[in-house]
Write an enzyme that holds these catalytic residues in place. Structure first.
Site, PDB file in Angstrom:
ATOM      1  N   HIS A  28      -8.759   4.022  -7.935  1.00 53.30           N
ATOM      2  CA  HIS A  28      -8.951   2.910  -7.792  1.00 53.30           C
ATOM      3  C   HIS A  28     -10.085   2.275  -6.905  1.00 53.30           C
ATOM      4  O   HIS A  28     -10.075   1.481  -5.713  1.00 53.30           O
ATOM      5  CB  HIS A  28      -7.689   2.091  -7.298  1.00 53.30           C
ATOM      6  CG  HIS A  28      -6.715   2.468  -6.124  1.00 53.30           C
ATOM      7  ND1 HIS A  28      -7.537   2.534  -5.031  1.00 53.30           N
ATOM      8  CD2 HIS A  28      -5.643   2.602  -6.136  1.00 53.30           C
ATOM      9  CE1 HIS A  28      -6.616   2.980  -3.927  1.00 53.30           C
ATOM     10  NE2 HIS A  28      -5.232   2.899  -4.786  1.00 53.30           N
ATOM     11  N   HIS A  82       7.431   5.761  -1.818  1.00 55.48           N
ATOM     12  CA  HIS A  82       6.189   4.918  -2.081  1.00 55.48           C
ATOM     13  C   HIS A  82       6.094   4.558  -3.452  1.00 55.48           C
ATOM     14  O   HIS A  82       6.380   5.387  -4.488  1.00 55.48           O
ATOM     15  CB  HIS A  82       5.162   5.420  -1.533  1.00 55.48           C
ATOM     16  CG  HIS A  82       3.915   4.675  -1.805  1.00 55.48           C
ATOM     17  ND1 HIS A  82       3.904   3.270  -1.848  1.00 55.48           N
ATOM     18  CD2 HIS A  82       2.488   5.094  -1.820  1.00 55.48           C
ATOM     19  CE1 HIS A  82       2.581   3.051  -2.073  1.00 55.48           C
ATOM     20  NE2 HIS A  82       1.807   3.882  -1.974  1.00 55.48           N
ATOM     21  N   GLU A  84       3.755   3.172  -5.369  1.00 59.43           N
ATOM     22  CA  GLU A  84       2.611   3.209  -6.244  1.00 59.43           C
ATOM     23  C   GLU A  84       2.762   4.155  -7.419  1.00 59.43           C
ATOM     24  O   GLU A  84       3.176   5.193  -7.330  1.00 59.43           O
ATOM     25  CB  GLU A  84       1.303   3.378  -5.317  1.00 59.43           C
ATOM     26  CG  GLU A  84      -0.038   3.104  -5.993  1.00 59.43           C
ATOM     27  CD  GLU A  84      -1.391   2.930  -5.139  1.00 59.43           C
ATOM     28  OE1 GLU A  84      -1.043   3.320  -3.927  1.00 59.43           O
ATOM     29  OE2 GLU A  84      -2.159   2.653  -5.671  1.00 59.43           O
ATOM     30  N   ASP A  86       0.949   6.566  -8.456  1.00 52.93           N
ATOM     31  CA  ASP A  86       0.686   8.097  -8.486  1.00 52.93           C
ATOM     32  C   ASP A  86       1.709   8.620  -7.993  1.00 52.93           C
ATOM     33  O   ASP A  86       1.743   9.929  -7.884  1.00 52.93           O
ATOM     34  CB  ASP A  86      -0.592   8.394  -7.488  1.00 52.93           C
ATOM     35  CG  ASP A  86      -0.691   7.491  -6.139  1.00 52.93           C
ATOM     36  OD1 ASP A  86       0.005   6.198  -6.164  1.00 52.93           O
ATOM     37  OD2 ASP A  86      -1.327   7.813  -5.131  1.00 52.93           O
ATOM     38  N   HIS A 147       1.353   2.925   2.754  1.00 51.68           N
ATOM     39  CA  HIS A 147       0.266   2.146   2.370  1.00 51.68           C
ATOM     40  C   HIS A 147       0.640   0.807   1.505  1.00 51.68           C
ATOM     41  O   HIS A 147      -0.277  -0.142   1.472  1.00 51.68           O
ATOM     42  CB  HIS A 147      -0.492   2.910   1.313  1.00 51.68           C
ATOM     43  CG  HIS A 147      -1.542   2.302   0.254  1.00 51.68           C
ATOM     44  ND1 HIS A 147      -1.564   2.653  -0.880  1.00 51.68           N
ATOM     45  CD2 HIS A 147      -2.510   1.377   0.820  1.00 51.68           C
ATOM     46  CE1 HIS A 147      -2.461   2.095  -1.466  1.00 51.68           C
ATOM     47  NE2 HIS A 147      -3.224   1.346  -0.552  1.00 51.68           N
ATOM     48  N   ASP A 166       2.003   8.437   1.713  1.00 48.51           N
ATOM     49  CA  ASP A 166       0.261   8.371   1.671  1.00 48.51           C
ATOM     50  C   ASP A 166       0.035   8.752   3.365  1.00 48.51           C
ATOM     51  O   ASP A 166      -1.332   9.222   3.305  1.00 48.51           O
ATOM     52  CB  ASP A 166      -0.009   6.931   1.329  1.00 48.51           C
ATOM     53  CG  ASP A 166      -0.146   6.620  -0.115  1.00 48.51           C
ATOM     54  OD1 ASP A 166       0.156   7.684  -0.808  1.00 48.51           O
ATOM     55  OD2 ASP A 166      -0.450   5.596  -0.376  1.00 48.51           O
ATOM     56  N   TYR A 192     -10.114   9.139   3.501  1.00 47.46           N
ATOM     57  CA  TYR A 192      -8.853   8.789   3.047  1.00 47.46           C
ATOM     58  C   TYR A 192      -8.341   7.615   4.008  1.00 47.46           C
ATOM     59  O   TYR A 192      -8.165   6.664   3.529  1.00 47.46           O
ATOM     60  CB  TYR A 192      -7.855  10.102   2.936  1.00 47.46           C
ATOM     61  CG  TYR A 192      -6.673   9.569   2.357  1.00 47.46           C
ATOM     62  CD1 TYR A 192      -6.281   9.640   1.031  1.00 47.46           C
ATOM     63  CD2 TYR A 192      -5.676   9.205   3.390  1.00 47.46           C
ATOM     64  CE1 TYR A 192      -4.988   9.318   0.567  1.00 47.46           C
ATOM     65  CE2 TYR A 192      -4.362   8.701   2.659  1.00 47.46           C
ATOM     66  CZ  TYR A 192      -4.242   8.903   1.273  1.00 47.46           C
ATOM     67  OH  TYR A 192      -2.859   8.324   1.118  1.00 47.46           O
ATOM     68  N   HIS A 225      -0.414  13.458  -0.816  1.00 47.42           N
ATOM     69  CA  HIS A 225      -1.715  13.938  -1.256  1.00 47.42           C
ATOM     70  C   HIS A 225      -2.108  14.954  -0.290  1.00 47.42           C
ATOM     71  O   HIS A 225      -2.115  14.801   1.055  1.00 47.42           O
ATOM     72  CB  HIS A 225      -2.763  12.806  -1.156  1.00 47.42           C
ATOM     73  CG  HIS A 225      -2.481  11.723  -2.148  1.00 47.42           C
ATOM     74  ND1 HIS A 225      -2.330  11.644  -3.379  1.00 47.42           N
ATOM     75  CD2 HIS A 225      -1.975  10.228  -1.553  1.00 47.42           C
ATOM     76  CE1 HIS A 225      -2.162  10.624  -3.873  1.00 47.42           C
ATOM     77  NE2 HIS A 225      -1.808   9.746  -2.987  1.00 47.42           N
TER      78      HIS A 225
HETATM   79 FE1  FEO Z   1      -0.467   4.309  -2.064  1.00 48.17          FE
HETATM   80 FE2  FEO Z   1      -0.856   7.551  -3.118  1.00 48.17          FE
HETATM   81  O1  FEO Z   1      -0.437   5.710  -3.005  1.00 48.17           O
END
Ligand code: FEO
Length: 405
Positions: A28, A82, A84, A86, A147, A166, A192, A225
């Protein structure tokens, strides 16, 4: 389904069952030059629990890694730290096919999952709530805006592992799962932070204080991640504290684009002045740098100096792109200066300064605006501006000049 991909054991009860995305280069708007991972974790307790899922196209990889440990149909609970996509891309399908007994998320997470996927069966957990897996215990901690508003940490007491979604992550695809196996990781962690978490720095400071007060004996931090921290926990926590503070520094970043090299010549002269004045200086021509590289450089900078030609009465579009991106990231403790060249009008510099005003960046000197090609006298003014900014950075760092908010 992708067969034969294996889970990686992390602790007595926990396996990494995530996916490695070697190919992604645009997350993104963030240029992920080294790919990323979507980490998910399987807890083998009396209640078998999956912490987060992965991005939807990686469902088979996740299932394969889970299957190397247990039959996925045996999963009792799923915790979504989370919302989101991903991390939740596989959640609706898993709920449908694996039929877990319960799915947990924060209160905001339950709301987000309903809005995103129409999932009505999510059980909301409260900040500080514990959940028994029979022989093991989880504790949930809300981490709003880190996040997203829904974000939370999950702590597994018996294995002393914090699943941090995140937070403390980085976009780094690797066959290695642990931080001590991947070599130099700090620049990816910083990139990041700058691109994902920078706008939420006050919340980061608050969260670090909250977690410290909880006094949890954390031995492993497992983000969603990148590598897992089984070492260097104090180092990454210390870096987060530093990045969240954004103390003023004597580093200057020059960002510019150019049409016919006039703005480039001005950038070179400003750089000379900065270097002569003792400022650590980084120059990013936008032909050679991406907006996310600029964000990473800003993280430890004290000055942002932006140059743009004027094109059809406007700031040059690549410069507007970067400034729009940086405005959203809300960098603090930075002074600014603008420069640029023009043909028959000169709105570019003024428009850069309007961005600075919107970003509450103090303009350390007036913008330099040159028609057509800079003369020697113009370039001398650029060099002098560099010297002036370098001196200002030194004064701020020495505390002889207060930093104006
Ligand atoms: Fe805020 Fe890895 O998503």
């Amino acid at each position: 389904m992708t067969e034969a991909l294996k889970a990686v054991r992390i602790t007595e009860h926990v396996y990494w069952v995530g996916a490695i995305d070697w190919a992604i280069r645009n997350f993104h708007g963030y240029k992920t030059s080294q790919g990323t991972t979507y980490n998910a974790f399987l807890i083998i307790g009396d209640k078998i629990t999956l912490i987060d899922t992965v991005k939807a196209p990686f469902k088979d990889e996740l299932l394969s890694r889970i299957s190397s440990v247990i039959d996925p149909n045996k999963i009792d609970y799923i915790v979504s730290n989370h919302s989101e996509m991903d991390h939740t891309g596989c959640l609706p399908g898993f709920i449908h096919t694996l039929k877990p007994e319960k799915v947990f998320a924060s209160k905001m997470g339950a709301k987000a999952l309903l809005q995103h996927f129409g999932l009505k069966e999510i059980e909301a957990v409260a900040d500080g709530q514990t959940l028994s897996l029979g022989n093991l215990n989880l504790t949930f901690t809300e981490t709003r805006m880190l996040h997203w508003p829904d974000s939370m940490f999950t702590y597994l007491e018996e294995d002393k592992i914090l699943f941090s979604q995140d937070a403390f992550g980085m976009h780094l695809a690797s066959g290695k799962r642990f931080i001590d196996e991947v070599g130099d990781w700090e620049s990816e962690a910083a990139k990041y932070y700058a691109n994902i978490l920078l706008p939420f720095s006050p919340m980061v400071t608050g969260l670090l204080a909250k977690v410290s007060k909880m006094n949890l004996p954390i031995e492993i931090i497992a983000p969603d991640h990148g590598p897992i921290f089984r070492k260097d926990l104090d180092r990454i926590i210390g870096l987060y504290a530093k990045w969240a503070r954004q103390d003023p520094t004597t580093k200057a970043v020059i960002v510019f684009d150019t049409m016919w090299q006039s703005t480039a010549k001005m950038a070179a002269a400003i750089c000379d002045g900065l270097v002569e004045g003792g400022a650590e200086t980084k120059v990013i021509p936008l032909d050679a740098g991406h907006r996310s590289d600029v964000a990473a450089e800003i993280l430890d900078a004290g000055a942002l100096i932006v140059g743009s030609p004027t094109m059809n009465n406007n700031i040059f579009p690549p410069v507007a792109d970067v400034l729009t991106y940086l405005k959203g990231l809300k960098p603090r403790n930075i002074i600014g200066a603008a420069f640029g060249s023009y043909g028959w009008s000169g709105e570019g510099v003024k428009q850069i300064e309007e961005f600075f005003d919107a970003m509450k960046i103090e303009k350390v000197c007036g913008g330099l605006n040159v028609q057509y090609v800079p003369t020697s006298a113009d370039l001398e003014k650029c060099r002098a501006q560099g010297l002036q900014i370098a001196q200002r950075l030194k004064d701020i760092a020495a505390g002889t000049l207060p930093f104006k908010k």
